[in-house]
Design a protein around this motif. Structure first.
Motif, PDB file in Angstrom:
ATOM      1  N   GLU A 215     -27.020  25.656 -33.541  1.00  0.00           N
ATOM      2  CA  GLU A 215     -27.416  24.423 -34.212  1.00  0.00           C
ATOM      3  C   GLU A 215     -28.823  24.568 -34.809  1.00  0.00           C
ATOM      4  OE1 GLU A 215     -26.597  21.092 -31.595  1.00  0.00           O
ATOM      5  OE2 GLU A 215     -27.488  19.731 -33.070  1.00  0.00           O
ATOM      6  N   LEU A 216     -29.697  25.231 -34.075  1.00  0.00           N
ATOM      7  CA  LEU A 216     -31.044  25.488 -34.593  1.00  0.00           C
ATOM      8  C   LEU A 216     -30.954  26.284 -35.888  1.00  0.00           C
ATOM      9  CD1 LEU A 216     -34.221  25.631 -34.237  1.00  0.00           C
ATOM     10  CD2 LEU A 216     -33.805  27.813 -33.088  1.00  0.00           C
TER      11      LEU A 216
ATOM     12  N   LEU B 177     -31.541  29.856 -22.960  1.00  0.00           N
ATOM     13  CA  LEU B 177     -31.347  30.892 -23.981  1.00  0.00           C
ATOM     14  C   LEU B 177     -30.803  32.161 -23.334  1.00  0.00           C
ATOM     15  CD1 LEU B 177     -31.760  31.733 -26.937  1.00  0.00           C
ATOM     16  CD2 LEU B 177     -34.119  32.336 -26.370  1.00  0.00           C
ATOM     17  N   GLN B 178     -29.693  32.654 -23.890  1.00  0.00           N
ATOM     18  CA  GLN B 178     -29.142  33.933 -23.427  1.00  0.00           C
ATOM     19  C   GLN B 178     -29.848  35.058 -24.164  1.00  0.00           C
ATOM     20  OE1 GLN B 178     -25.102  33.367 -24.604  1.00  0.00           O
ATOM     21  NE2 GLN B 178     -24.530  32.284 -22.716  1.00  0.00           N
ATOM     22  N   SER B 179     -29.953  36.204 -23.493  1.00  0.00           N
ATOM     23  CA  SER B 179     -30.757  37.264 -24.102  1.00  0.00           C
ATOM     24  C   SER B 179     -30.152  37.806 -25.400  1.00  0.00           C
ATOM     25  CB  SER B 179     -31.025  38.387 -23.106  1.00  0.00           C
ATOM     26  OG  SER B 179     -29.817  38.914 -22.644  1.00  0.00           O
ATOM     27  N   ASN B 180     -28.839  37.669 -25.590  1.00  0.00           N
ATOM     28  CA  ASN B 180     -28.261  38.160 -26.857  1.00  0.00           C
ATOM     29  C   ASN B 180     -28.463  37.193 -28.030  1.00  0.00           C
ATOM     30  OD1 ASN B 180     -26.503  36.222 -25.942  1.00  0.00           O
ATOM     31  ND2 ASN B 180     -24.641  37.385 -26.349  1.00  0.00           N
TER      32      ASN B 180
ATOM     33  N   THR C 218     -31.681  35.740 -28.589  1.00  0.00           N
ATOM     34  CA  THR C 218     -33.119  35.532 -28.760  1.00  0.00           C
ATOM     35  C   THR C 218     -33.582  35.709 -30.201  1.00  0.00           C
ATOM     36  OG1 THR C 218     -33.426  37.819 -28.080  1.00  0.00           O
ATOM     37  CG2 THR C 218     -33.824  36.135 -26.389  1.00  0.00           C
ATOM     38  N   ARG C 219     -32.892  36.577 -30.958  1.00  0.00           N
ATOM     39  CA  ARG C 219     -33.379  36.876 -32.308  1.00  0.00           C
ATOM     40  C   ARG C 219     -33.436  35.618 -33.183  1.00  0.00           C
ATOM     41  NH1 ARG C 219     -34.478  41.310 -35.038  1.00  0.00           N
ATOM     42  NH2 ARG C 219     -33.484  42.641 -33.503  1.00  0.00           N
ATOM     43  N   ILE C 220     -32.426  34.761 -33.040  1.00  0.00           N
ATOM     44  CA  ILE C 220     -32.388  33.546 -33.866  1.00  0.00           C
ATOM     45  C   ILE C 220     -33.607  32.670 -33.565  1.00  0.00           C
ATOM     46  CG2 ILE C 220     -31.080  31.426 -34.330  1.00  0.00           C
ATOM     47  CD1 ILE C 220     -28.526  33.115 -33.682  1.00  0.00           C
TER      48      ILE C 220
ATOM     49  N   ALA D 151     -37.789  29.542 -34.878  1.00  0.00           N
ATOM     50  CA  ALA D 151     -38.574  28.522 -34.173  1.00  0.00           C
ATOM     51  C   ALA D 151     -40.080  28.760 -34.299  1.00  0.00           C
ATOM     52  CB  ALA D 151     -38.181  28.500 -32.702  1.00  0.00           C
ATOM     53  N   HIS D 152     -40.834  27.676 -34.190  1.00  0.00           N
ATOM     54  CA  HIS D 152     -42.295  27.766 -34.073  1.00  0.00           C
ATOM     55  C   HIS D 152     -42.703  27.764 -32.602  1.00  0.00           C
ATOM     56  CE1 HIS D 152     -41.427  26.042 -38.049  1.00  0.00           C
ATOM     57  NE2 HIS D 152     -42.502  26.684 -38.441  1.00  0.00           N
TER      58      HIS D 152
END
Ligand SMILES: *Cc1c(COP(=O)(O)O)cnc(C)c1O
Length: 230
Positions: A62-63, A83-86, A88-90, A95-96
């Motif tokens: 959604e982010l 947050l799942q580690s797979n 994190t890139r998003i 995000a700020h």
């Protein structure tokens, strides 16, 4: 929808201002994060038109979608969910702020994946102040070590602590959980960490959180209405 969101936003601002006054705190010392999870992009546009600039999301997909759809606005995005580690890139790219760091592995990935073209990601360590096993957040006794390790990562800027207290109608118990986070935060500051953010308080308990020292409250339903899924 625009009308009701702007009037509800105004009511929340007044609650926040009254809570600051009641606590003897300066006006504006507690920032408002509008938690827009599950609400459509139009709802965020309405809140933006009414002057809201910082929005919080809980779900990575959604982010990502809203970041793209609302790129014209220049929103300050805060990720506040598990947050799942797979994934994190998003978060590292969109995000700020990220409020829900509860283990070092997530922080290391976010730091490694934060694009060089962006400023460091502003982060909080989430602490499980209620001790409920089902809750996310690190244990209070792990917070100091985790905060030190996070603060040492090059592409993250550690700003403070976050909690989601155990829901209860018992105001004293709720206040005790907020106070526990504030004491921990003060302890880290006494250790020399430059922390300025205490992320706590939601629609139903923002007054109590401000009384206990919150510098940022995360408010969803009081602004956008009740959520009908998730
Ligand atoms: C949904 C959510 C909020 C907002 O809750 P409301 O009760 O709708 O104000 C705040 N913080 C987190 C982490 C959330 O998931």
């Amino acid at each position: 929808m625009t009308d009701s969101i702007s009037s509800q936003l105004e009511q929340v601002r007044q609650r926040l201002a009254a809570a600051e006054r009641a606590a003897g705190r300066p006006a504006g010392s507690a920032a408002l994060l509008a938690v827009s999870k599950t609400f459509p992009a139009d709802a965020l546009r309405s809140a933006w038109s009414a002057g809201q600039r910082a929005f919080g999301e809980n779900y990575v997909q959604e982010l990502q979608q809203k970041c793209a759809e609302l790129a014209d606005l220049g929103i300050e995005w805060h990720f506040i969910g598990p947050l799942q580690s797979n994934k994190t890139r998003i978060v590292a790219e969109c995000a700020h702020w990220m409020h829900s760091i509860d283990r070092l592995k997530i922080a290391e990935r976010l730091s490694a994946q934060r694009p060089e073209t962006l400023p460091p990601l502003q982060v909080c360590v989430q602490v499980n102040v209620s001790g409920e096993e089902s809750k996310s957040g690190c244990a209070p006794e792990e917070a100091l070590a985790l905060a030190r390790a996070v603060a040492a990562l090059p592409r993250l800027n550690l700003r403070g602590l976050m909690c989601i207290p155990e829901p209860t109608a018992d105001q004293a118990q709720l206040a005790g959980q907020f106070a526990a986070l504030r004491r921990l935060w003060q302890q880290l500051r006494d250790e020399g960490m430059a922390l300025d953010t205490l992320s706590m308080g939601m629609s139903s308990d923002l007054e109590l959180a401000v009384a206990e020292g919150a510098t940022l409250v995360r408010v969803g339903s009081a602004i956008f209405g009740t959520r009908d899924y998730h």
